[in-house]
Every structure is written in structure tokens, then in C-alpha cells.
Design a protein around this motif. Structure first.
Motif, PDB file in Angstrom:
ATOM      1  N   PRO A   1     -20.996 -46.292 -48.240  1.00  0.00           N
ATOM      2  CA  PRO A   1     -21.987 -45.027 -48.784  1.00  0.00           C
ATOM      3  C   PRO A   1     -22.689 -44.872 -47.598  1.00  0.00           C
ATOM      4  CG  PRO A   1     -21.787 -47.001 -50.528  1.00  0.00           C
ATOM      5  CD  PRO A   1     -21.174 -47.387 -49.136  1.00  0.00           C
ATOM      6  N   THR A   2     -23.167 -43.690 -47.519  1.00  0.00           N
ATOM      7  CA  THR A   2     -24.060 -43.327 -46.264  1.00  0.00           C
ATOM      8  C   THR A   2     -25.103 -41.951 -46.964  1.00  0.00           C
ATOM      9  OG1 THR A   2     -23.957 -41.926 -44.154  1.00  0.00           O
ATOM     10  CG2 THR A   2     -22.441 -41.219 -45.786  1.00  0.00           C
ATOM     11  N   LYS A   3     -26.300 -42.182 -46.122  1.00  0.00           N
ATOM     12  CA  LYS A   3     -27.248 -41.208 -46.517  1.00  0.00           C
ATOM     13  C   LYS A   3     -27.492 -40.109 -45.539  1.00  0.00           C
ATOM     14  CE  LYS A   3     -30.070 -44.536 -49.184  1.00  0.00           C
ATOM     15  NZ  LYS A   3     -31.303 -45.317 -49.034  1.00  0.00           N
ATOM     16  N   ASP A   4     -26.956 -40.527 -44.428  1.00  0.00           N
ATOM     17  CA  ASP A   4     -26.971 -39.548 -43.058  1.00  0.00           C
ATOM     18  C   ASP A   4     -25.682 -39.149 -42.700  1.00  0.00           C
ATOM     19  OD1 ASP A   4     -26.229 -41.795 -41.884  1.00  0.00           O
ATOM     20  OD2 ASP A   4     -28.120 -41.881 -40.703  1.00  0.00           O
ATOM     21  N   GLY A   5     -24.807 -39.354 -43.319  1.00  0.00           N
ATOM     22  CA  GLY A   5     -23.298 -39.050 -42.849  1.00  0.00           C
ATOM     23  C   GLY A   5     -22.953 -40.054 -41.739  1.00  0.00           C
ATOM     24  N   LYS A   6     -23.551 -41.063 -41.049  1.00  0.00           N
ATOM     25  CA  LYS A   6     -23.122 -42.153 -40.398  1.00  0.00           C
ATOM     26  C   LYS A   6     -22.891 -43.322 -41.050  1.00  0.00           C
ATOM     27  CE  LYS A   6     -26.210 -40.076 -36.679  1.00  0.00           C
ATOM     28  NZ  LYS A   6     -27.207 -40.694 -35.582  1.00  0.00           N
ATOM     29  N   ILE A   7     -21.977 -44.174 -40.459  1.00  0.00           N
ATOM     30  CA  ILE A   7     -21.911 -45.660 -40.805  1.00  0.00           C
ATOM     31  C   ILE A   7     -22.347 -46.470 -39.494  1.00  0.00           C
ATOM     32  CG2 ILE A   7     -20.299 -45.182 -42.594  1.00  0.00           C
ATOM     33  CD1 ILE A   7     -18.058 -46.036 -40.799  1.00  0.00           C
TER      34      ILE A   7
ATOM     35  N   SER B   1     -16.619 -39.524 -38.194  1.00  0.00           N
ATOM     36  CA  SER B   1     -16.537 -38.269 -38.026  1.00  0.00           C
ATOM     37  C   SER B   1     -17.874 -37.820 -36.818  1.00  0.00           C
ATOM     38  CB  SER B   1     -17.009 -37.587 -39.133  1.00  0.00           C
ATOM     39  OG  SER B   1     -15.876 -37.547 -40.104  1.00  0.00           O
ATOM     40  N   GLN B   2     -17.463 -37.154 -36.045  1.00  0.00           N
ATOM     41  CA  GLN B   2     -18.470 -36.754 -34.884  1.00  0.00           C
ATOM     42  C   GLN B   2     -18.522 -35.270 -34.538  1.00  0.00           C
ATOM     43  OE1 GLN B   2     -21.068 -37.665 -33.654  1.00  0.00           O
ATOM     44  NE2 GLN B   2     -21.261 -38.519 -31.536  1.00  0.00           N
ATOM     45  N   SER B   3     -19.340 -34.211 -34.931  1.00  0.00           N
ATOM     46  CA  SER B   3     -20.412 -34.732 -35.642  1.00  0.00           C
ATOM     47  C   SER B   3     -19.952 -34.977 -37.182  1.00  0.00           C
ATOM     48  CB  SER B   3     -21.461 -33.578 -35.661  1.00  0.00           C
ATOM     49  OG  SER B   3     -20.815 -32.335 -36.067  1.00  0.00           O
ATOM     50  N   THR B   4     -21.008 -35.425 -37.895  1.00  0.00           N
ATOM     51  CA  THR B   4     -20.418 -36.018 -39.206  1.00  0.00           C
ATOM     52  C   THR B   4     -20.562 -34.856 -40.349  1.00  0.00           C
ATOM     53  OG1 THR B   4     -22.988 -36.332 -40.046  1.00  0.00           O
ATOM     54  CG2 THR B   4     -21.879 -38.056 -38.735  1.00  0.00           C
ATOM     55  N   GLU B   5     -19.995 -35.157 -41.756  1.00  0.00           N
ATOM     56  CA  GLU B   5     -20.096 -34.340 -42.653  1.00  0.00           C
ATOM     57  C   GLU B   5     -21.414 -33.812 -43.150  1.00  0.00           C
ATOM     58  OE1 GLU B   5     -16.487 -36.101 -42.407  1.00  0.00           O
ATOM     59  OE2 GLU B   5     -18.456 -37.095 -42.439  1.00  0.00           O
ATOM     60  N   TYR B   6     -22.274 -34.475 -42.700  1.00  0.00           N
ATOM     61  CA  TYR B   6     -23.831 -33.925 -42.851  1.00  0.00           C
ATOM     62  C   TYR B   6     -24.478 -33.191 -41.327  1.00  0.00           C
ATOM     63  CZ  TYR B   6     -25.661 -36.011 -47.431  1.00  0.00           C
ATOM     64  OH  TYR B   6     -25.716 -36.001 -48.691  1.00  0.00           O
TER      65      TYR B   6
ATOM     66  N   LEU C   1     -18.353 -40.021 -47.218  1.00  0.00           N
ATOM     67  CA  LEU C   1     -18.031 -38.815 -47.215  1.00  0.00           C
ATOM     68  C   LEU C   1     -17.077 -38.185 -46.152  1.00  0.00           C
ATOM     69  CD1 LEU C   1     -21.972 -37.536 -46.775  1.00  0.00           C
ATOM     70  CD2 LEU C   1     -20.395 -37.713 -48.822  1.00  0.00           C
ATOM     71  N   ALA C   2     -16.381 -39.283 -45.613  1.00  0.00           N
ATOM     72  CA  ALA C   2     -15.203 -38.694 -44.396  1.00  0.00           C
ATOM     73  C   ALA C   2     -14.452 -37.845 -45.066  1.00  0.00           C
ATOM     74  CB  ALA C   2     -14.817 -40.184 -44.070  1.00  0.00           C
ATOM     75  N   HIS C   3     -13.756 -36.919 -44.257  1.00  0.00           N
ATOM     76  CA  HIS C   3     -12.694 -36.006 -44.611  1.00  0.00           C
ATOM     77  C   HIS C   3     -11.621 -36.764 -45.169  1.00  0.00           C
ATOM     78  CE1 HIS C   3     -14.659 -32.360 -43.344  1.00  0.00           C
ATOM     79  NE2 HIS C   3     -13.483 -31.730 -43.306  1.00  0.00           N
ATOM     80  N   ILE C   4     -11.259 -37.950 -44.613  1.00  0.00           N
ATOM     81  CA  ILE C   4     -10.044 -38.711 -44.884  1.00  0.00           C
ATOM     82  C   ILE C   4     -10.194 -39.116 -46.438  1.00  0.00           C
ATOM     83  CG2 ILE C   4      -9.218 -38.998 -42.343  1.00  0.00           C
ATOM     84  CD1 ILE C   4     -10.374 -41.872 -42.863  1.00  0.00           C
ATOM     85  N   ASN C   5     -11.430 -39.321 -46.698  1.00  0.00           N
ATOM     86  CA  ASN C   5     -11.798 -39.743 -48.210  1.00  0.00           C
ATOM     87  C   ASN C   5     -12.043 -38.659 -49.270  1.00  0.00           C
ATOM     88  OD1 ASN C   5     -12.330 -41.972 -50.086  1.00  0.00           O
ATOM     89  ND2 ASN C   5     -14.448 -41.448 -49.870  1.00  0.00           N
TER      90      ASN C   5
ATOM     91  N   VAL D   1     -25.136 -36.605 -35.651  1.00  0.00           N
ATOM     92  CA  VAL D   1     -24.769 -36.636 -34.636  1.00  0.00           C
ATOM     93  C   VAL D   1     -24.753 -38.360 -34.271  1.00  0.00           C
ATOM     94  CG1 VAL D   1     -24.109 -36.421 -32.074  1.00  0.00           C
ATOM     95  CG2 VAL D   1     -24.319 -34.420 -33.519  1.00  0.00           C
ATOM     96  N   TYR D   2     -23.789 -39.096 -33.982  1.00  0.00           N
ATOM     97  CA  TYR D   2     -23.685 -40.474 -33.614  1.00  0.00           C
ATOM     98  C   TYR D   2     -24.560 -40.454 -32.107  1.00  0.00           C
ATOM     99  CZ  TYR D   2     -20.976 -42.221 -37.325  1.00  0.00           C
ATOM    100  OH  TYR D   2     -20.299 -42.604 -38.656  1.00  0.00           O
ATOM    101  N   THR D   3     -25.280 -41.194 -31.733  1.00  0.00           N
ATOM    102  CA  THR D   3     -25.881 -41.515 -30.493  1.00  0.00           C
ATOM    103  C   THR D   3     -24.991 -42.416 -29.701  1.00  0.00           C
ATOM    104  OG1 THR D   3     -26.982 -43.396 -30.978  1.00  0.00           O
ATOM    105  CG2 THR D   3     -28.100 -41.288 -31.097  1.00  0.00           C
ATOM    106  N   ILE D   4     -24.665 -42.344 -28.272  1.00  0.00           N
ATOM    107  CA  ILE D   4     -23.856 -42.820 -27.494  1.00  0.00           C
ATOM    108  C   ILE D   4     -24.160 -44.522 -27.975  1.00  0.00           C
ATOM    109  CG2 ILE D   4     -23.244 -43.790 -25.212  1.00  0.00           C
ATOM    110  CD1 ILE D   4     -23.712 -40.615 -24.228  1.00  0.00           C
TER     111      ILE D   4
END
Length: 343
Positions: A108-114, A140-145, A85-89, A148-151
Motif C-alpha cells: 500500500p502506498t500513500k504517495d505512489g512510491k514504495i 513506476s518512475q514517475s509514479t501513478e501519483y 497502484l502499479a499499472h501491472i496491478n 518521482v523517486y529520488t536517486i
């Protein structure tokens, strides 16, 4: 009266304080191509957030920020690992492939994160001349969904990058929303977790135009002034980008605007939960809502306030809040939805 749109935070106008900064910068003459006091002031502000040993370059738009920051870290035989889902893709057309010559290896992502284990599985055939050589992990932080990735998740990704001698790039077009969600300063989830280069967004948080590329690994910036020029992102009247960042980063305006957008998304989330037939599909971390809407409601709702259909097959939509979204906007939208779902 109709509501504002929920299509994108890009639809919002310019924050009044940012507009005032533009007007102030529009007085008299100033040096071009960054040779002005506004640009130096903005660079110093970034250093106050990220530390003195960084390099900062301003560009016109988000595609330029992502593509050129990645160019600083790659050669054309490399590959870049990212979400599908990345903007670059997805949303930057073929600009990355055209200007970088690199292969995008998507997960492939279900929640925007890898995640770290997924990334490590994509790093294959190291030193094999027949295979693209992985060089960058891009998230992406925050993601396309709008998650937000945790630290801790970021640290795990960074560990994979270090293990395989890869660079770590963060697309931070909505980085302010992520910072508010994490209740953390910018450095805590970028520099301190090992991010090498950051695309720092301004347009989605109240600026008219302009993004920043922040090199936390300063060696990547060695030739970047030439890369930026070659990439057609050297703005001649750079003071008008820099002045906006000065306003955004001063007196916590970035935080106030992003907090408001995030809070409006939470308010919308709560309201949607009370509507029969609505199903939220993602955790609401930042300023976006993803939801499956009741059958037959989308077309009429879009007459009230435009928004994007994320998945036509499942009737999943994306609803984005911005610094200027109000409770009244949301209340009118929800009342329309209630009318459409009444039996």
C-alpha cells in the motif's frame, strides 16, 4: 470553446515533429521486423543515452513492454513486488498474471512510491517450496501519483534487490517527465542505480504508438526476441515505431515536451492553490495534479474539460498535462472553477 482534456497525456495527439518523422519513414519499402535503417538508428540513440552494453527491443504498447520485460526476469513460481497502484496491478487488467503466472505482492502506498524497508518486509520464506519466490521489484518512475523517486531512494531499493538476488524493473511510461523533474540524464536514475530492465515510454510524450524495452542487464535479453514474438509484440513494420523514437530522442524533443508538460502542471498547481475549497493531495513532481475539489463542482467542470475522478468517496481527481497543454487551456478551466465556487 472548451479546453483540451486533463484526463491523460494519452489523450494528446502526436507531436508534429514525430508525425513528420512518420511521414518521412513512409517512403518506399524498408525491411520488416526491425531489419531497417530506422530501427538501427534508434537503437544507437538509446545506446548514446544508456551505454553501448545494453539491448533494446521495440514493442507496440505499454502493457506489452511491462509484461514481456518482467517475463524475461521471472518464472511462473516467482513473485513480483510492486505498489498497490502499479499499472501491472491495476491498469493492465490480468495480463501480468495470465502471461507470467507470477504472484503480484503489493505494498500500500500513500504517495505512489514504495520504500526499501517496506520491500524488504515483503521478501519472505526464501527457498520455501510452499511459497512464491520473490524475484523482481517493480516500480513506476514517475509514479501513478505523478511523484518521482529520488536517486537516493532508488539506490536504497537497488540495495535490497542486490541483497536478495532480485531483479529491479522500472516502468518508465513517463520516464521523460521524471528525468526533467530530477534534472538528470536517463542513465543516472536507471543504469547507474542498478535497474536491470526498463520499460521506456514514448506514447505519453508525443508518440502515436510504441514503447521500448531497454535491458541494462543484457543477460536478461538472451532469449527476448523469442519472448517478444510469443508475446505478440513483434511489429512487422517496426520502422514506424523506430522513426518516432528517432524524432523523440533527437535534439532533446523528449526533454522539451516533458518539460512543457511538467511546467503546465506547476502552473495549474499554482492556480488551484488560489481556489477556496481545493486541497492538493500529492506533491507535484511531474505532469499530474491530484486534488480534492469543492463539493458540487466536478460534474460541471467535466463539461469544460474531461478528467478522471481518482476517489469518488473523497472527491479526489487527477488532472494530467501533456506536451500540448497551454496556459489558455488552464486559465479557462480555472475560470470555470472560480465561477462554480463563487458565493
Amino acid at each position: 470553446m472548451t479546453t483540451k482534456t486533463f484526463a491523460s497525456d494519452n489523450y494528446a495527439g502526436v507531436h508534429p515533429e514525430v508525425m513528420e518523422a512518420l511521414i518521412r519513414a513512409n517512403q518506399n519499402h524498408a525491411g520488416s521486423y526491425g531489419a531497417d535503417v530506422y530501427t538501427q538508428e534508434a537503437i544507437n540513440k538509446f545506446k548514446s543515452f544508456f551505454g553501448s552494453n545494453i539491448e533494446v527491443f521495440f514493442v507496440y504498447n505499454g502493457t506489452g513492454a511491462n509484461v514481456l520485460s518482467l517475463q524475461s526476469a521471472t518464472q511462473s513460481f516467482n513473485s513480483i513486488i510492486c505498489s498497490d497502484l502499479a499499472h501491472i496491478n491495476v491498469d493492465e487488467s490480468t495480463a501480468p498474471e495470465k502471461f507470467l503466472g507470477c504472484k503480484l505482492v503489493t505494498i500500500p502506498t500513500k504517495d505512489g512510491k514504495i520504500y526499501a524497508d517496506q520491500i524488504e518486509a515483503r521478501i519472505q520464506r526464501i527457498d520455501d517450496q510452499h511459497h512464491p519466490q520473490a524475484k523482481v521489484i517493480s516500480i513506476s518512475q514517475s509514479t501513478e501519483y505523478a511523484t518521482v523517486y529520488t536517486i537516493e531512494e532508488l539506490k536504497a531499493i537497488s540495495s535490497v534487490a542486490k541483497k536478495y538476488n532480485l531483479y529491479f524493473h522500472m516502468d518508465g511510461s513517463r520516464i521523460s517527465n521524471a528525468a526533467v523533474s530530477l534534472n538528470a540524464n536517463f542513465a543516472a536514475f536507471t543504469r547507474d542505480v542498478g535497474v536491470d530492465v526498463l520499460s521506456f515510454g514514448g506514447t505519453k510524450n508525443g508518440m502515436m504508438f510504441g514503447e521500448a524495452i531497454v535491458f541494462l542487464n543484457s543477460k536478461l535479453a538472451e532469449n527476448f526476441r523469442f519472448i517478444r514474438k510469443q508475446g505478440m509484440q513483434l511489429h512487422s513494420k517496426m520502422r514506424f515505431i523506430s522513426a518516432q523514437f528517432n524524432a523523440l530522442l533527437d535534439n532533446d524533443l523528449w526533454r522539451k515536451s516533458a518539460s512543457h508538460a511538467n511546467n503546465m502542471a506547476k502552473y495549474l498547481e499554482t492556480a488551484l492553490k488560489g481556489i477556496p475549497g481545493v486541497k492538493l493531495t500529492q506533491k507535484v513532481d511531474a505532469n499530474g495534479i491530484f486534488a480534492i475539489m469543492p463539493e458540487g463542482t466536478i460534474e460541471e467542470l467535466q463539461k469544460e474539460a474531461h478528467f478522471y475522478i481518482w476517489n469518488e468517496r473523497t472527491s479526489e481527481v487527477r488532472l494530467m498535462c501533456a506536451f500540448d497543454t497551454t496556459k489558455d487551456d488552464i486559465d479557462r478551466f480555472i475560470e470555470k472553477l472560480r465561477q462554480l465556487t463563487r458565493v
